[in-house]
Design an enzyme around this catalytic site. Structure first.
Site, PDB file in Angstrom:
ATOM      1  N   HIS A 280       7.062   3.001  -3.508  1.00  0.00           N
ATOM      2  CA  HIS A 280       7.212   3.656  -2.358  1.00  0.00           C
ATOM      3  C   HIS A 280       8.404   4.553  -1.814  1.00  0.00           C
ATOM      4  CE1 HIS A 280       2.924   2.061  -1.613  1.00  0.00           C
ATOM      5  NE2 HIS A 280       2.754   2.866  -2.268  1.00  0.00           N
ATOM      6  N   GLU A 283      10.267   4.514   1.536  1.00  0.00           N
ATOM      7  CA  GLU A 283      10.413   3.318   2.228  1.00  0.00           C
ATOM      8  C   GLU A 283      11.541   2.241   2.258  1.00  0.00           C
ATOM      9  OE1 GLU A 283       6.591   1.726   1.478  1.00  0.00           O
ATOM     10  OE2 GLU A 283       5.638   3.245   1.899  1.00  0.00           O
ATOM     11  N   HIS A 376       8.727  -3.236   0.671  1.00  0.00           N
ATOM     12  CA  HIS A 376       8.047  -2.308   1.038  1.00  0.00           C
ATOM     13  C   HIS A 376       8.160  -1.789   2.945  1.00  0.00           C
ATOM     14  CE1 HIS A 376       4.910  -0.826  -2.108  1.00  0.00           C
ATOM     15  NE2 HIS A 376       5.520  -2.258  -2.304  1.00  0.00           N
ATOM     16  N   GLU A 450       6.897  -5.777   4.063  1.00  0.00           N
ATOM     17  CA  GLU A 450       6.690  -4.878   5.205  1.00  0.00           C
ATOM     18  C   GLU A 450       7.816  -4.775   5.972  1.00  0.00           C
ATOM     19  OE1 GLU A 450       4.637  -1.816   4.819  1.00  0.00           O
ATOM     20  OE2 GLU A 450       2.898  -3.056   3.109  1.00  0.00           O
TER      21      GLU A 450
END
Length: 539
Positions: A280, A283, A376, A450
């Site tokens: 992504h 990010e 991410h 994350e």
């Protein structure tokens, strides 16, 4: 290394944007959240004047062709010209690598409504922003409102502040990106479908006549990665145990790089660890954590030397270079989320993820792949946490072991990593992710890491992550890997006992009651709230 290739619809200015790195002398606190009565304040862009409009691609069209430098021919002038030295209108620009701003509307002397550009060849995913402003004034208080944010919830309503970079401060004082903004609020704007959300903040610029930038997170571009790889290749020591190869080419023809890190000599008996980042593009915190991971792994530290002796590391630092180049939030030039495409046999549409999966498949035929970690960023939850894989059908020890690596990481990073935010349920909607796909192939420990866009609320902190914080995560991952594979079983055993106690507690059982949770489904162990930072699946 070849310069970035852009879709031919994209205009690209000649200047390259480079920013100095800087760590603030003390942690930057979160902004006090705004009250709901202030969030109702909206601006009428219909009464304003468009002072910048750059819209490169027709929404709903599809990617055809790319070239270095983007659109051929002379550039248009998306910014309205100034009427003289007294004109205080800001000059906006976003037609550079990773830039994203589609429109700026002046609605007051120092007030602007901004519109972000959706991911190319889609009509959605507006979250990442990165743009330049010139012709600043030091005295007035400016208000900026991004009027088309896509997500209903955001860390901006929990104290996250935008980033500002002043070119003059960088040149004169060595100050880089810093958190700014007062009266930061995030609220529902339009009543249409799908609803749009607004991010609004006020700010004073540090100087008259400065060149400044705003960004959602610390930018890390494809060219930044290439500079890093160039320095790596030029270093005779580090290049002894790191080879850089081409995993594949992206749709636009940009290189997806594969790094192999291990000690020279035979690889017989070595297990494999696979890491990837930037599926992504919005990010960017994932890239800074990845850089910290590589920096430590390639260092002369005794633990780094031990890791290189024990493992073969296969690292893809930027899975979606096209999305990064054009300033997308989530998609590749296929107009889809590549982290939902691992289950599709579509090398022509999603080359990065297809070739990564194929490489892991080949590795598994030869040796054990111990761990996969996909880096991410998260826009709705603070701290750092992981998603793992527990389908519920395995034995108690296997299910507990899924939780051990994140638990160990939380002990190594107590002021950043939240074990209580980790989730292990394998939801049907996540079958196409890298994490679940690698686990289904046979990677025993497969995780999504994350990293919050915001910062940490742990260990007495209530402050934003700096670049230094993000890079330190890479080193802490390496430390945790050594703990996880320690031949002395005490640490592992302690974490298994602790993970079991935590699960008993979650189920409402008394510690030591002897009641088993092992036949309980993962969905019962966790709340049913959506885990990953995904928007509604786009198929």
């Amino acid at each position: 290394l070849p310069p970035p290739r852009w879709p031919v619809e994209c205009e690209v200015i000649q200047e390259t944007m480079e920013h100095i790195e800087w760590v603030p002398p003390k942690p930057e606190p979160f902004c006090p959240p705004m009250g709901p009565e202030q969030e109702l304040y909206t601006l009428g862009e219909e009464q304003g004047t468009v002072v910048y409009h750059s819209s490169p691609a027709l929404q709903g069209s599809r990617f055809i062709r790319a070239r270095v430098g983007g659109a051929p021919g002379p550039l248009s002038s998306p910014a309205a010209p100034l009427e003289g030295p007294q004109d205080t209108t800001l000059l906006f620009e976003s037609r550079f690598e990773s830039g994203n701003l589609q429109k700026a509307i002046k609605v007051g002397p120092y007030e602007y409504v901004l519109m972000l550009r959706p991911d190319l060849y889609t009509a959605k995913h507006t979250q990442w922003f990165y743009f330049r402003v010139q012709n600043t004034r030091q005295e007035p208080l400016y208000r900026f409102t991004i009027a088309n944010m896509a997500k209903p919830k955001s860390l901006y309503s929990q104290g996250l502040r935008p980033l500002l970079y002043s070119q003059r401060d960088a040149q004169s004082h060595g100050i880089g990106w810093r958190r700014v903004g007062t009266d930061v609020c995030y609220y529902r704007g339009s009543a249409g479908e799908p609803p749009m959300f607004r991010l609004s903040w006020t700010v004073r610029f540090p100087h008259d006549g400065d060149t400044c930038f705003f960004a959602a997170c610390y930018p890390y571009t494809y060219s930044d990665l290439q500079r890093y790889l160039r320095a790596l290749a030029a270093d005779p020591e580090r290049s002894r145990y790191c080879t850089v190869q081409v995993l594949c080419r992206s749709l636009a023809g940009n290189t997806v790089y594969l790094l192999t890190v291990t000690s020279p000599g035979g690889n017989t008996g070595k297990r494999v660890v696979v890491a990837s980042a930037r599926a992504h593009p919005g990010e960017s915190g994932g890239s800074w954590a990845m850089r910290g991971f590589l920096d430590f792994l390639l260092s002369a530290h005794a633990d780094a030397r031990l890791l290189r002796r024990l493992f073969v590391f296969k690292v893809v630092p930027m899975l979606n270079p096209d999305g990064v180049v054009v300033g997308n939030s989530r998609c590749s030039l296929a107009g889809r989320d590549p982290n939902r495409a691992y289950g599709m046999a579509l090398p022509g549409s999603f080359p990065g993820v297809w070739h990564l999966r194929a490489m892991v498949q080949r590795m598994l035929a030869e040796r054990e792949v111990l761990l996969y970690c996909d880096f991410h960023g998260h826009s709705r939850k603070n701290n750092v946490f992981m998603y793992g894989c527990d389908a519920g059908g395995d034995g108690t020890r296997t299910r507990l072991r899924q939780r051990v690596f994140p638990l160990m990481l939380s002990k190594n990073a107590p002021d950043k990593f939240s074990f209580s935010s980790c989730k292990f349920q394998v939801q049907k909607s996540k079958e196409g992710t890298g994490r679940v796909s690698m686990w289904r192939l046979g990677v025993s420990h497969s995780y999504t890491l994350e990293v919050a866009f915001g910062g940490s609320t742990l260990g007495g902190r209530s402050s934003h992550f700096s670049v230094e914080d993000l890079e330190s995560l890479g080193r802490l991952l390496c430390d945790t890997l050594l703990d996880f594979c320690d031949p002395e079983p005490a640490k592992l055993q302690q974490c298994l006992v602790e993970a079991d106690a935590l699960l008993q507690q979650q189920m409402g059982h008394e510690p030591g009651s002897g009641v088993s949770w092992s036949d309980v489904s993962p969905s019962e162990l966790e709340s049913t709230t959506s885990g990953s930072d995904s928007s509604v699946s786009d198929g």
